[in-house]
Design a protein around this motif. Structure first.
Motif, mmCIF file in Angstrom:
data_model
loop_
_atom_site.group_PDB
_atom_site.id
_atom_site.type_symbol
_atom_site.label_atom_id
_atom_site.label_comp_id
_atom_site.label_asym_id
_atom_site.label_seq_id
_atom_site.Cartn_x
_atom_site.Cartn_y
_atom_site.Cartn_z
ATOM 1 N N ASN A 1 17.285 9.311 1.995
ATOM 2 C CA ASN A 1 16.792 8.203 1.183
ATOM 3 C C ASN A 1 16.568 6.932 1.987
ATOM 4 O O ASN A 1 16.076 5.935 1.444
ATOM 5 N N TYR A 2 16.939 6.950 3.257
ATOM 6 C CA TYR A 2 16.899 5.753 4.080
ATOM 7 C C TYR A 2 15.877 5.852 5.206
ATOM 8 O O TYR A 2 15.740 6.901 5.839
ATOM 9 N N ILE A 3 15.215 4.753 5.436
ATOM 10 C CA ILE A 3 14.418 4.599 6.640
ATOM 11 C C ILE A 3 15.372 4.488 7.829
ATOM 12 O O ILE A 3 16.458 3.909 7.707
ATOM 13 N N ALA A 4 14.999 5.067 8.954
ATOM 14 C CA ALA A 4 15.852 5.030 10.137
ATOM 15 C C ALA A 4 15.144 4.305 11.275
ATOM 16 O O ALA A 4 13.920 4.389 11.412
ATOM 17 N N SER B 1 10.550 10.440 4.938
ATOM 18 C CA SER B 1 10.049 11.811 5.090
ATOM 19 C C SER B 1 9.717 12.159 6.522
ATOM 20 O O SER B 1 9.526 13.334 6.855
ATOM 21 N N GLY B 2 9.638 11.145 7.360
ATOM 22 C CA GLY B 2 9.210 11.371 8.735
ATOM 23 C C GLY B 2 7.710 11.325 8.921
ATOM 24 O O GLY B 2 7.218 11.529 10.026
ATOM 25 N N VAL C 1 22.063 -1.096 25.500
ATOM 26 C CA VAL C 1 22.802 -0.345 24.492
ATOM 27 C C VAL C 1 21.830 -0.054 23.353
ATOM 28 O O VAL C 1 21.163 -0.967 22.852
ATOM 29 N N TYR C 2 21.752 1.211 22.959
ATOM 30 C CA TYR C 2 20.822 1.629 21.917
ATOM 31 C C TYR C 2 21.586 1.853 20.615
ATOM 32 O O TYR C 2 22.610 2.547 20.603
ATOM 33 N N TYR C 3 21.035 1.277 19.542
ATOM 34 C CA TYR C 3 21.672 1.328 18.248
ATOM 35 C C TYR C 3 20.790 2.061 17.232
ATOM 36 O O TYR C 3 19.578 1.835 17.183
ATOM 37 N N CYS C 4 21.406 2.865 16.432
ATOM 38 C CA CYS C 4 20.758 3.520 15.306
ATOM 39 C C CYS C 4 20.999 2.670 14.064
ATOM 40 O O CYS C 4 22.072 2.069 13.912
ATOM 41 N N ALA C 5 20.001 2.624 13.178
ATOM 42 C CA ALA C 5 20.124 1.825 11.971
ATOM 43 C C ALA C 5 19.481 2.547 10.798
ATOM 44 O O ALA C 5 18.559 3.352 10.985
ATOM 45 N N ALA C 6 19.956 2.246 9.601
ATOM 46 C CA ALA C 6 19.394 2.831 8.380
ATOM 47 C C ALA C 6 19.216 1.742 7.340
ATOM 48 O O ALA C 6 20.071 0.854 7.213
ATOM 49 N N GLY C 7 18.105 1.803 6.622
ATOM 50 C CA GLY C 7 17.848 0.769 5.630
ATOM 51 C C GLY C 7 16.807 1.190 4.618
ATOM 52 O O GLY C 7 16.375 2.351 4.590
ATOM 53 N N ARG C 8 16.406 0.250 3.795
ATOM 54 C CA ARG C 8 15.468 0.528 2.708
ATOM 55 C C ARG C 8 14.060 0.039 3.006
ATOM 56 O O ARG C 8 13.131 0.353 2.261
#
Length: 121
Positions: A31-34, A54-55, A93-100
């Motif tokens: 459900n989240y954009i990455a 959905s990619g 430093v690489y960070y992963c994030a998730a959001g709307r």
């Protein structure tokens, strides 16, 4: 809540490749954009790439376009960043994030702790 854990960082020579992975747990990750961001010493955190739920759509910073590829596997709750033709300037430093919101700014709701990528010349 969504928990994000990055892996796959390391030391690589210029011109080499690395594949970063981000494992998500908690709420339905699909459900989240990455997104992936990076932060080099003394610099602000900057956008690298993003992918829709959905990619189907992706976005890249100009500095990585054509070298990096973001992908996701919603069945495995993972998002990956394939990094090719690495340059010393990619060290961060690489960070992963998730959001709307599908965005290049830092308006993401959840963040991982980061993984170090070092590219030697």
């Amino acid at each position: 809540q969504v928990q994000l854990v990055e892996s796959g960082g390391g030391l690589v020579q210029a011109g080499g490749s690395l594949r970063l992975s981000c494992a998500a747990s908690g709420r339905t990750f699909s459900n989240y954009i990455a997104g992936w961001f990076r932060q080099a010493p003394g610099k602000e955190r900057e956008f690298v790439a993003a992918i829709t739920t959905s990619g189907a759509s992706t976005d890249y910073a100009d500095s990585v376009k054509g070298r990096f590829t973001i992908s996701r596997d919603n069945a495995k709750n993972t998002v990956n960043l394939q990094m090719n033709s690495l340059k010393p300037g990619d060290t961060a430093v690489y960070y992963c994030a998730a959001g709307r919101i599908f965005t290049r700014n830092r308006a993401y709701d959840y963040w991982g702790r980061g993984t170090q990528v070092t590219v030697s010349s």
